[in-house]
Scaffold this motif. Structure first.
Motif, mmCIF file in Angstrom:
data_model
loop_
_atom_site.group_PDB
_atom_site.id
_atom_site.type_symbol
_atom_site.label_atom_id
_atom_site.label_comp_id
_atom_site.label_asym_id
_atom_site.label_seq_id
_atom_site.Cartn_x
_atom_site.Cartn_y
_atom_site.Cartn_z
ATOM 1 N N SER A 30 24.956 -41.958 -81.824
ATOM 2 C CA SER A 30 25.197 -41.038 -82.931
ATOM 3 C C SER A 30 26.462 -40.206 -82.733
ATOM 4 O O SER A 30 26.919 -39.546 -83.664
ATOM 5 N N ASN A 31 27.049 -40.219 -81.544
ATOM 6 C CA ASN A 31 28.257 -39.448 -81.295
ATOM 7 C C ASN A 31 29.514 -40.125 -81.831
ATOM 8 O O ASN A 31 30.559 -39.472 -81.955
ATOM 9 N N ARG A 52 31.610 -41.443 -90.555
ATOM 10 C CA ARG A 52 31.520 -40.421 -89.538
ATOM 11 C C ARG A 52 30.124 -40.410 -88.935
ATOM 12 O O ARG A 52 29.196 -40.986 -89.482
ATOM 13 N N TRP A 53 29.982 -39.718 -87.798
ATOM 14 C CA TRP A 53 28.715 -39.792 -87.081
ATOM 15 C C TRP A 53 27.556 -39.284 -87.926
ATOM 16 O O TRP A 53 26.444 -39.781 -87.827
ATOM 17 N N SER A 54 27.805 -38.305 -88.782
ATOM 18 C CA SER A 54 26.739 -37.741 -89.606
ATOM 19 C C SER A 54 26.456 -38.575 -90.844
ATOM 20 O O SER A 54 25.451 -38.363 -91.516
ATOM 21 N N GLY A 56 28.218 -38.326 -93.424
ATOM 22 C CA GLY A 56 28.673 -37.553 -94.563
ATOM 23 C C GLY A 56 30.064 -37.887 -95.036
ATOM 24 O O GLY A 56 30.454 -37.510 -96.150
ATOM 25 N N ASN A 74 21.132 -43.398 -87.879
ATOM 26 C CA ASN A 74 21.228 -43.057 -86.459
ATOM 27 C C ASN A 74 19.895 -43.232 -85.733
ATOM 28 O O ASN A 74 19.877 -43.531 -84.539
#
Length: 123
Positions: A30-31, A52-54, A56, A74
């Motif tokens: 997830s990073n 991106r990791w999120s 978003g 994730n």
């Protein structure tokens, strides 16, 4: 350390759809921002989409914008590439990669790669 395995490629007619998956191992999945690239015979590896990791933030190459959608889960350590309205020029081996930073649109920005999955679009 992250290991990536792509799946979901195949042969499809022009105008059809495929969904590619990229399964990751490693606790820090997830990073990492994740991306999809593709490489056709005799051509360089080219950027397709990144997330991106999120989840978003997403970014697409102009050639696939409006047709492809990148997403990630994730909890399942999986990144997806939904490909709609496929064209013969989308034929390539598709690779997913884990990037060092956001936004990586060149292969050099990516630390880890999968082995690739073949997508062939017939006219």
């Amino acid at each position: 350390q992250v290991q990536l395995v792509e799946s979901g490629g195949g042969l499809v007619q022009a105008g059809g759809s495929l969904r590619l998956s990229c399964a990751a191992s490693g606790r820090t999945f997830s990073n990492y921002p994740m991306g999809w690239f593709r490489q056709a015979p005799g051509k360089e590896r080219e950027f397709v989409a990144a997330i991106r990791w999120s989840g978003g933030n997403t970014y697409y190459a102009d050639s696939v914008k409006g047709r492809f959608t990148i997403s990630r889960d994730n909890a399942k350590k999986t990144v997806y590439l939904q490909m709609n309205s496929l064209k013969p020029e989308d034929t390539a081996v598709y690779y997913c990669g884990a990037s060092q930073t956001w936004l990586g649109v060149t292969p050099e920005r990516y630390l880890y790669w999968g082995q690739g999955t073949q997508v062939t679009v017939s006219s």
